[in-house]
Each structure stands twice: as structure tokens, then as C-alpha cells.
Design a protein around this motif. Structure first.
Motif, PDB file in Angstrom:
ATOM      1  N   LEU A 215      38.041  44.565  40.564  1.00 38.80           N
ATOM      2  CA  LEU A 215      38.965  45.519  41.154  1.00 38.80           C
ATOM      3  C   LEU A 215      40.380  45.182  40.697  1.00 38.80           C
ATOM      4  CD1 LEU A 215      37.485  45.458  44.773  1.00 38.80           C
ATOM      5  CD2 LEU A 215      36.917  47.029  42.913  1.00 38.80           C
ATOM      6  N   LYS A 216      41.311  46.107  40.935  1.00 41.39           N
ATOM      7  CA  LYS A 216      42.686  45.898  40.473  1.00 41.39           C
ATOM      8  C   LYS A 216      43.287  44.625  41.052  1.00 41.39           C
ATOM      9  CE  LYS A 216      43.784  50.757  39.587  1.00 41.39           C
ATOM     10  NZ  LYS A 216      44.655  51.911  39.943  1.00 41.39           N
ATOM     11  N   LEU A 217      43.041  44.383  42.339  1.00 38.44           N
ATOM     12  CA  LEU A 217      43.579  43.188  42.988  1.00 38.44           C
ATOM     13  C   LEU A 217      42.977  41.924  42.379  1.00 38.44           C
ATOM     14  CD1 LEU A 217      45.580  42.486  45.230  1.00 38.44           C
ATOM     15  CD2 LEU A 217      43.640  42.368  46.816  1.00 38.44           C
ATOM     16  N   GLN A 218      41.730  42.023  41.974  1.00 36.29           N
ATOM     17  CA  GLN A 218      41.068  40.869  41.368  1.00 36.29           C
ATOM     18  C   GLN A 218      41.591  40.600  39.960  1.00 36.29           C
ATOM     19  OE1 GLN A 218      37.160  42.491  42.062  1.00 36.29           O
ATOM     20  NE2 GLN A 218      36.696  40.906  43.575  1.00 36.29           N
ATOM     21  N   VAL A 219      41.894  41.660  39.231  1.00 38.68           N
ATOM     22  CA  VAL A 219      42.520  41.494  37.909  1.00 38.68           C
ATOM     23  C   VAL A 219      43.878  40.825  38.072  1.00 38.68           C
ATOM     24  CG1 VAL A 219      43.472  42.712  35.917  1.00 38.68           C
ATOM     25  CG2 VAL A 219      41.288  43.460  36.909  1.00 38.68           C
ATOM     26  N   LEU A 220      44.635  41.254  39.082  1.00 34.75           N
ATOM     27  CA  LEU A 220      45.933  40.634  39.361  1.00 34.75           C
ATOM     28  C   LEU A 220      45.752  39.155  39.670  1.00 34.75           C
ATOM     29  CD1 LEU A 220      48.977  40.848  39.881  1.00 34.75           C
ATOM     30  CD2 LEU A 220      48.442  41.520  42.242  1.00 34.75           C
ATOM     31  N   GLY A 221      44.724  38.832  40.455  1.00 36.08           N
ATOM     32  CA  GLY A 221      44.467  37.437  40.793  1.00 36.08           C
ATOM     33  C   GLY A 221      44.125  36.607  39.568  1.00 36.08           C
ATOM     34  N   LEU A 222      43.347  37.171  38.664  1.00 37.22           N
ATOM     35  CA  LEU A 222      42.963  36.463  37.444  1.00 37.22           C
ATOM     36  C   LEU A 222      44.195  36.194  36.568  1.00 37.22           C
ATOM     37  CD1 LEU A 222      40.277  35.427  36.338  1.00 37.22           C
ATOM     38  CD2 LEU A 222      40.080  37.536  35.029  1.00 37.22           C
ATOM     39  N   LEU A 223      45.066  37.187  36.452  1.00 40.76           N
ATOM     40  CA  LEU A 223      46.298  37.015  35.671  1.00 40.76           C
ATOM     41  C   LEU A 223      47.215  35.982  36.321  1.00 40.76           C
ATOM     42  CD1 LEU A 223      47.055  40.742  34.738  1.00 40.76           C
ATOM     43  CD2 LEU A 223      46.146  38.944  33.241  1.00 40.76           C
TER      44      LEU A 223
END
Length: 286
Positions: free
Chosen positions: A116-124
């Protein structure tokens, strides 16, 4: 009552995992033992205590381990010890944990899971924290030790992925530890010219193998069925924090601003990824 039991077991397991970092760093910093000997004694001690635990249970559960998983376990243990020749306890635990989770998350994405978008943000965010931690500077950790610990984390991530659904976790881990003994013997033989032993270093290695690894893993596998999957993943975020605190209090290691900022970024970013499990692409399209 079950909540108290799960919380107690989980807390003990996290203390044991953090204890591995503290014991290894203390041994390689304050005693004469070399990294290869520490690794060998740790693996042999872990194999012995896990074998005794499995024998005492006398259950019909399946699981015996295998050589590829044992090699991944050995690669983790060897890289872990070699890295702690130069890394502080908290930094090493943070790099190890970040590499383990990144390996497992990367495998999940490759297997078809979509973030999800929030998870992509977390990965970055986690990646930025890792880059920030390793950037050159006065407080940057040694690069060789950092790369060794990242490699150890990747090996442990592979070991964890290979262990899913392969039988009773404690029996499987016992079997894999037993298979690492000849590998440890070969390592010690290859590096026999660097062998250094003293009673304190040997005691730390035995404690790391028998208590923090063997008994620690047995406690963790007992606690796992009592935890939700998301809780089991997020509770491990505490390990680098415990290790860093222990390094400051017990080993006199400095707590730098760089480590604090990187810890928040890496652990916070990973938490965003694992708090909500992404769905497989096929399931999302239905």
C-alpha cells in the motif's frame, strides 16, 4: 492469564535476542576470544541445548532441518561474530534487524504481494535511515563490519523464509544447529592461526549459544502461537532498542544522534510496512 503468559514469554525472547548482540560484542571487545572460535562455541552450545530440549519433550512432531538452511544459519552466525569485532551492539542489532526484515519483505514483494502507499513510504523511510546511518562521517559505523552484519541479516532472513511450514520450529532449528557443527569445525581449522581463547570469552560464547540462542529460540517458538502475525513481527522492533540500551549501560558505548535518528527512520519505516500485511496481487484483483 494467557495474555500474561504470552507477554512474559515474548519479553524473555526479545531479551534473549538482544542478549546475543551484547554477549558477542562484550566477548570480542573485552576478552581475548577470536570471532571464529566464538562462532564455533556458540553453534555447538546452541546445538547441544536444543538437542536436549527436543529430547526432553518426547513429542511426535516432525522436523529435522536440512543442509541449505543450516548453511544459511552458519553464514548468519559467522557474519554476526565477524561484524561485532568492530560494531557497537546497538548499531549491529539495528543493521541485522533491518537486513532481516528487508530480505523477508523483498521476498514477499517478489512473490506477488503489493504494498500500500503507506507501506511504500515506510520502505523508503527505512532505506533512507539505512543510508543515513552508513554515510561517511565521524560517527559512521565501520563499513566492513556494517556490510558483514547486513550479510548476516540477509542470511538470517533466508533461513527464516526457508523454515516456514517445515515442521516443528524447535526440532527444525535443533537439526539445523547440529548440521552447522561440522561447518564451524572447518571454519576453526581454516583460521586456527588466529585462534585465541580465554575463560571469559568461552563463557560468553556458551551463554550466547545455550541461553540467548538455544533457550531463547525455544521460548520464542513457544510464544509465537499465542501472538497474532502482525504482533509477532512488530514486537521484534524492540530488539535493536534493547541492544542499544544495553550497550550504553553495560558496555559503555556512546549513543549518537546519528544512531537515534537512523533507528527511528529504520524501525519506524519497517513498522509501517509490517503493521498491515499486504494482499497478494491475485487476491486484490478479484
Amino acid at each position: 492469564m494467557s495474555y500474561i503468559r504470552s507477554a512474559s514469554l515474548t519479553s524473555l525472547a526479545m531479551l534473549a535476542f538482544a542478549g546475543n548482540s551484547l554477549l558477542c560484542r562484550a566477548a570480542l571487545k573485552d576478552t581475548a576470544i577470536d570471532a571464529a572460535s566464538f562462532t564455533s562455541i556458540r553453534l555447538i552450545s546452541g546445538a547441544l541445548i536444543l538437542w536436549l530440549i527436543v529430547r526432553s519433550r518426547q513429542t511426535s512432531a516432525s522436523g529435522a532441518g536440512n543442509w541449505p538452511s543450516a548453511f544459511a544459519l552458519f553464514a548468519y552466525a559467522g557474519g554476526f561474530s565477524l561484524a561485532y569485532v568492530s560494531l557497537p551492539a546497538g548499531t549491529g542489532a539495528l543493521l541485522l534487524f533491518g537486513a532481516v526484515q528487508a530480505t523477508m519483505i523483498g521476498y514477499a514483494i517478489r512473490a506477488g504481494e503489493r504494498l500500500l502507499k503507506l507501506q511504500v513510504l515506510g520502505l523508503l523511510l527505512a532505506l533512507a535511515g539505512l543510508v543515513g546511518l552508513l554515510l561517511p562521517g565521524l560517527s559512521a559505523p565501520p563499513l566492513t563490519g556494517s556490510l558483514l552484519m547486513i550479510g548476516a541479516g540477509v542470511a538470517w532472513g533466508i533461513y527464516s523464509l526457508r523454515g516456514k511450514g517445515s515442521g516443528d520450529p524447535t526440532r527444525v532449528t535443533a537439526g539445523n544447529f547440529l548440521r552447522t557443527v561440522p561447518m564451524a569445525a572447518v571454519l576453526s581449522l581454516l583460521l586456527w592461526q588466529n585462534t585465541q581463547l580465554d575463560s571469559a570469552g568461552v563463557a560468553y560464547a556458551i551463554a550466547s549459544g545455550a541461553l540467548a540462542s538455544g533457550i531463547g529460540y525455544a521460548i520464542w517458538y513457544t510464544a509465537l502461537p499465542l501472538l497474532q502475525a502482525s504482533h509477532a513481527a512488530t514486537v521484534q522492533l524492540s530488539v535493536p532498542v534493547i541492544a542499544a540500551a544495553g550497550g550504553v549501560v553495560l558496555l559503555g558505548e556512546p549513543l549518537t544522534l546519528r544512531l537515534l535518528v537512523a533507528s527511528v527512520a529504520i524501525l519506524g519505516g519497517i513498522a509501517l510496512v509490517i503493521l498491515e500485511k499486504p494482499q497478494p496481487a491475485q487476491a486484490r484483483s478479484q
